[in-house]
Motif scaffolding. Structure first.
Motif, short mmCIF file in Angstrom:
data_model
loop_
_atom_site.label_atom_id
_atom_site.label_comp_id
_atom_site.label_asym_id
_atom_site.label_seq_id
_atom_site.Cartn_x
_atom_site.Cartn_y
_atom_site.Cartn_z
N UNK B 8 74.64 21.74 69.74
CA UNK B 8 74.54 22.65 70.89
C UNK B 8 73.86 23.95 70.47
N UNK B 9 74.10 24.38 69.23
CA UNK B 9 73.44 25.60 68.78
C UNK B 9 71.95 25.40 68.55
N UNK B 10 71.59 24.21 68.01
CA UNK B 10 70.17 23.93 67.81
C UNK B 10 69.42 23.92 69.14
N UNK B 11 70.03 23.28 70.12
CA UNK B 11 69.41 23.22 71.44
C UNK B 11 69.24 24.61 72.01
N UNK B 12 70.28 25.43 71.82
CA UNK B 12 70.22 26.81 72.32
C UNK B 12 69.06 27.56 71.68
N UNK B 13 68.92 27.39 70.34
CA UNK B 13 67.82 28.05 69.62
C UNK B 13 66.48 27.67 70.25
N UNK B 14 66.30 26.36 70.48
CA UNK B 14 65.05 25.87 71.06
C UNK B 14 64.79 26.49 72.42
N UNK B 15 65.81 26.43 73.27
CA UNK B 15 65.63 26.89 74.65
C UNK B 15 65.27 28.37 74.66
N UNK B 16 65.97 29.16 73.83
CA UNK B 16 65.73 30.60 73.83
C UNK B 16 64.35 30.91 73.24
N UNK B 36 64.00 27.05 80.24
CA UNK B 36 65.21 27.06 79.42
C UNK B 36 66.16 25.97 79.88
N UNK B 37 66.36 25.87 81.20
CA UNK B 37 67.26 24.85 81.73
C UNK B 37 66.76 23.45 81.41
N UNK B 38 65.44 23.26 81.57
CA UNK B 38 64.91 21.92 81.40
C UNK B 38 65.04 21.45 79.97
N UNK B 39 64.80 22.36 79.00
CA UNK B 39 64.92 21.98 77.59
C UNK B 39 66.36 21.63 77.25
N UNK B 40 67.30 22.44 77.77
CA UNK B 40 68.71 22.18 77.46
C UNK B 40 69.18 20.87 78.06
N UNK B 41 68.82 20.62 79.32
CA UNK B 41 69.28 19.40 79.97
C UNK B 41 68.64 18.16 79.36
N UNK B 42 67.39 18.32 78.90
CA UNK B 42 66.70 17.19 78.27
C UNK B 42 67.40 16.77 76.99
N UNK B 43 68.03 17.72 76.29
CA UNK B 43 68.71 17.41 75.04
C UNK B 43 70.16 17.01 75.28
N UNK B 93 56.24 17.28 80.09
CA UNK B 93 56.52 16.07 79.33
C UNK B 93 58.02 15.80 79.27
N UNK B 94 58.80 16.89 79.16
CA UNK B 94 60.25 16.73 79.04
C UNK B 94 60.86 16.12 80.30
N UNK B 95 60.16 16.24 81.44
CA UNK B 95 60.71 15.67 82.66
C UNK B 95 60.73 14.15 82.60
N UNK B 96 59.78 13.57 81.86
CA UNK B 96 59.69 12.10 81.86
C UNK B 96 60.19 11.48 80.56
N UNK B 97 59.99 12.17 79.41
CA UNK B 97 60.40 11.57 78.14
C UNK B 97 61.46 12.42 77.47
N UNK B 100 63.79 14.56 70.50
CA UNK B 100 64.93 15.11 69.77
C UNK B 100 64.68 16.57 69.42
N UNK B 101 65.74 17.22 68.94
CA UNK B 101 65.71 18.67 68.75
C UNK B 101 64.59 19.10 67.81
N UNK B 102 64.41 18.32 66.73
CA UNK B 102 63.40 18.68 65.72
C UNK B 102 61.99 18.70 66.32
N UNK B 103 61.68 17.65 67.10
CA UNK B 103 60.33 17.53 67.66
C UNK B 103 60.02 18.73 68.55
N UNK B 104 60.98 19.07 69.40
CA UNK B 104 60.76 20.19 70.32
C UNK B 104 60.56 21.47 69.52
N UNK B 105 61.39 21.63 68.48
CA UNK B 105 61.30 22.82 67.64
C UNK B 105 59.90 22.96 67.03
N UNK B 106 59.39 21.83 66.49
CA UNK B 106 58.08 21.89 65.85
C UNK B 106 56.98 22.19 66.86
#
Lengths: 143, 257
Positions: B8-16, B36-43, B93-97, B100-106
């Motif tokens: 949950x913290x990793x996802x938060x980092x990404x979204x922010x 922000x919402x879309x990234x969190x819900x996607x994860x 892209x996140x709407x359809x596929x 994982x957290x790492x990919x989004x981060x990169x």
């Protein structure tokens, strides 16, 4: 008229580069800016008042931007921001300030009122088109 | 359980981070909140709430009974529409596929480091834009050429003042003042002073802030809209202030306007 359209084309393209737009979106933004400048000049030449011509140009600009944003799957601001700047009544603002500086309050206020109503028309055009776009988005997501 | 908490913290980092990049590049408020919402819900998070102002982001993400919150302050804002475009593409892209957290981060870090146009290109386009404005205001070719150089001056002063971290009010006043003095001096013997001044001042017009103020108020983000409206008024005041000082000085010095 041709000169105004061409100058708007170049100015919009220059702003697109200043705002880091990339690829063929620069060309699209420039064409939108050119058409908006053309509509403004055309309306002016046919004796339509400045405020109404500004509104027509603004409607053209934001309508085309919304359509192109859908087509290129990109945020609409990219096109609006670049194409909006040639329409901003900067000249009026300057002349009003200059008149006020020369203690010519009557002239300064008259131009200032003109500038404010022109900016209002510009903003109203964007508001109308953005509202239609937001409504359409809400409608699509409800289905 | 430990794994979930980490997640949950990793996802938060990404979204922010996504929100921060967007806000620093000049995106509208609703776009930041939505991303922000879309990234969190996607994860796989249950809920995500974001409250965004032009100067900061507050986010809470919920997973089961766990909450994670992060508040960040956004200070340096510039204009980079390309970054907004790229994050928008990622968000689509996140709407359809599912990533994982790492990919989004990169992907986000890649976008954050995206190259700007080099300074020389920007300087040249500022100059060309300024020259084009002279033609738009029905000036002659000579006016356009003088505006070309005046545009260079105004853009480089604004650029270096921003780089030194001078606040935008003083930076705009300085750019407007110096370039008007310069154009009055250049147009002493030939050219139309008014047209040159107007066309180069157009480079300082806050077009992005105006557009965002309008779109924020249409999207009913009233706090952000008022914020941006005030910024527009301040910038316009700064331009006028620089111009007034410059013109008063020029008149006192006996130059023709």
């Amino acid at each position: 008229m041709i000169q105004a359209a061409l100058a708007s084309f170049i100015a919009t393209g220059a702003f697109a580069i200043l705002f880091t737009v990339r690829g063929r979106k620069i060309l699209v933004a420039s064409i939108i800016g050119m058409l908006a400048g053309f509509v403004f000049a055309l309306a002016q030449e046919n004796g339509i008042s400045v405020v109404v011509s500004q509104f027509l140009a603004s409607i053209t600009l934001s309508g085309l931007s919304e359509i192109c944003a859908r087509k290129f799957k990109t945020p609409v601001t990219i096109f609006i921001v670049c194409a909006l700047i040639p329409l901003v009544p900067g000249g009026g603002m300057y002349f009003s300030m200059k008149a006020l500086m020369e203690s010519n309050t009557a002239l300064g206020n008259a131009i200032l009122l003109d500038v404010l109503s022109q900016s209002g028309a510009l903003v109203l055009g964007i508001v109308v088109m953005s509202t239609i776009s937001f409504m359409q988005r809400a409608y699509m997501s409800r289905r | 359980m430990d794994y979930v908490k980490n997640n949950i913290n990793d996802v938060l980092e990404n979204a922010v981070l996504a929100g921060k990049i967007l806000l620093e590049s000049g995106a509208e408020t609703y776009r930041v909140e939505e991303t922000i919402q879309r990234i969190a819900l996607n994860c796989g998070m249950d809920d995500a709430q974001a409250f965004v102002l032009p100067t900061g982001i507050m986010t809470t993400i919920t997973l089961g009974k766990e909450n994670a919150t992060k508040i960040i302050r956004v200070k340096n804002r510039s204009i980079n529409l390309d970054k907004i475009d790229q994050i928008n593409a990622l968000s689509r892209e996140l709407m359809t596929t599912k990533y994982d957290v790492e990919t989004i981060r990169n992907r986000l870090l890649l976008i954050q480091d995206a190259q700007q146009y080099p300074f020389s290109w920007k300087l040249l386009s500022a100059a060309i834009g300024s020259g084009a404005f002279a033609l738009l205001f029905k000036g002659s070719m000579i006016d356009a050429i003088i505006s070309f150089f005046a545009g260079m001056i105004v853009y480089s002063i604004k650029f270096f003042a921003d780089k030194l971290g001078i606040n935008f009010f003083i930076a705009t006043t300085l750019a407007s003042f110096c370039s008007i003095i310069f154009s009055i001096l250049l147009t002493q013997s030939f050219g139309n002073t008014d047209i040159v001044i107007i066309s180069m001042l157009m480079l300082l017009v806050p077009g992005l802030v105006i557009t965002n103020a309008v779109r924020d108020s249409v999207a009913q983000d009233l706090g952000a809209a008022v914020n941006r409206l005030l910024e527009t008024i301040l910038i316009a005041t700064a331009i006028a202030l620089g111009a007034i000082i410059a013109i008063a000085l020029a008149k006192a010095g006996g130059l023709t306007l």
